[in-house]
Design a protein around this motif. Structure first.
Motif, PDB file in Angstrom:
ATOM      1  N   VAL A   1     -54.734  -7.636 -69.195  1.00  0.00           N
ATOM      2  CA  VAL A   1     -55.811  -8.185 -69.997  1.00  0.00           C
ATOM      3  C   VAL A   1     -57.031  -7.272 -69.957  1.00  0.00           C
ATOM      4  CG1 VAL A   1     -57.275 -10.222 -70.364  1.00  0.00           C
ATOM      5  CG2 VAL A   1     -55.026 -10.495 -69.322  1.00  0.00           C
TER       6      VAL A   1
ATOM      7  N   ALA B   1     -54.982 -10.373 -74.133  1.00  0.00           N
ATOM      8  CA  ALA B   1     -53.881 -10.378 -73.165  1.00  0.00           C
ATOM      9  C   ALA B   1     -52.594  -9.933 -73.830  1.00  0.00           C
ATOM     10  CB  ALA B   1     -53.704 -11.770 -72.571  1.00  0.00           C
TER      11      ALA B   1
ATOM     12  N   THR C   1     -48.846 -10.171 -67.140  1.00  0.00           N
ATOM     13  CA  THR C   1     -49.690  -9.781 -68.263  1.00  0.00           C
ATOM     14  C   THR C   1     -50.729  -8.757 -67.829  1.00  0.00           C
ATOM     15  OG1 THR C   1     -51.395 -11.446 -67.893  1.00  0.00           O
ATOM     16  CG2 THR C   1     -49.530 -12.092 -69.293  1.00  0.00           C
TER      17      THR C   1
ATOM     18  N   THR D   1     -50.222 -19.907 -62.414  1.00  0.00           N
ATOM     19  CA  THR D   1     -50.668 -18.603 -61.917  1.00  0.00           C
ATOM     20  C   THR D   1     -50.232 -18.438 -60.468  1.00  0.00           C
ATOM     21  OG1 THR D   1     -52.667 -18.891 -63.250  1.00  0.00           O
ATOM     22  CG2 THR D   1     -52.680 -17.110 -61.627  1.00  0.00           C
TER      23      THR D   1
ATOM     24  N   SER E   1     -53.991 -14.981 -70.449  1.00  0.00           N
ATOM     25  CA  SER E   1     -52.647 -14.669 -69.958  1.00  0.00           C
ATOM     26  C   SER E   1     -51.709 -15.839 -70.165  1.00  0.00           C
ATOM     27  CB  SER E   1     -52.694 -14.322 -68.467  1.00  0.00           C
ATOM     28  OG  SER E   1     -53.418 -13.139 -68.246  1.00  0.00           O
TER      29      SER E   1
ATOM     30  N   ARG F   1     -54.830  -8.269 -64.323  1.00  0.00           N
ATOM     31  CA  ARG F   1     -53.379  -8.367 -64.352  1.00  0.00           C
ATOM     32  C   ARG F   1     -53.032  -9.694 -63.698  1.00  0.00           C
ATOM     33  NH1 ARG F   1     -49.575  -4.055 -64.781  1.00  0.00           N
ATOM     34  NH2 ARG F   1     -47.515  -4.722 -64.157  1.00  0.00           N
ATOM     35  N   THR F   2     -52.129 -10.444 -64.330  1.00  0.00           N
ATOM     36  CA  THR F   2     -51.713 -11.718 -63.762  1.00  0.00           C
ATOM     37  C   THR F   2     -50.211 -11.750 -63.573  1.00  0.00           C
ATOM     38  OG1 THR F   2     -51.314 -12.874 -65.856  1.00  0.00           O
ATOM     39  CG2 THR F   2     -53.572 -12.927 -65.004  1.00  0.00           C
TER      40      THR F   2
END
Length: 155
Positions: free
Chosen positions: A125, A111, A123, A92, A74, A138-139
């Motif tokens: 992934v 990603a 993002t 993050t 990400s 998901r980030t």
């Protein structure tokens, strides 16, 4: 195992970044592809990454390694949205991982940037191993862009 990154990245320092990062270099993380809003990272199977649960065949990779792949891929994908990816500053703020099955063998994380705004990036992934898709994630990232004139060199 993986091919060189796409030339469209304009960020040839990715190997130096991984080599200087103790944890990522220990993982022997490889960048398979970088392009605008997209990153593919991979690691080869290693017994050091496995949970010793005594399965027949390979033991599954520790979930922390899978989460690292989601988080790191990400970050690489989001770096491609900066004018100078090497100088990008981001962190993050949220990491969500859904484990679908045990992760085995070589792992590949793909990603895709959903959104990269002025201060926030999101993002999605997918992590695939020998037995198929092992996890999705998901980030959300805090992006530190400077100025309002498109200067994305970070702070």
């Amino acid at each position: 195992m993986v091919s060189e990154p796409d030339a469209s990245t304009d960020w040839p320092e990715w190997t130096t970044f991984v080599d200087r990062h103790g944890y990522l270099s220990w993982l022997d993380l490889e960048v398979a592809r970088l392009e605008d809003g997209h990153a593919v990272l991979a690691i080869e199977r290693s017994e050091e990454f496995e949970n010793p649960v005594g399965n027949d065949g390979y033991d599954p990779v520790h979930g922390g390694i899978v989460a690292t792949l989601i988080d790191t891929s990400s970050a690489f994908a989001l770096r491609t949205t900066f004018d100078d990816p090497a100088a990008a500053r981001l962190t993050t703020t949220d990491l969500n991982v859904s484990y679908l099955r045990p992760a085995t063998g070589d792992l590949r994380a793909e990603a895709e940037v959903v959104r990269a705004g002025g201060t926030t990036g999101v993002t999605e992934v997918s992590v695939v191993g020998a037995d198929g898709e092992a996890a999705v994630g998901r980030t959300t990232y805090r992006l530190f862009r400077t100025g309002g004139s498109g200067d994305d060199t970070g702070t």
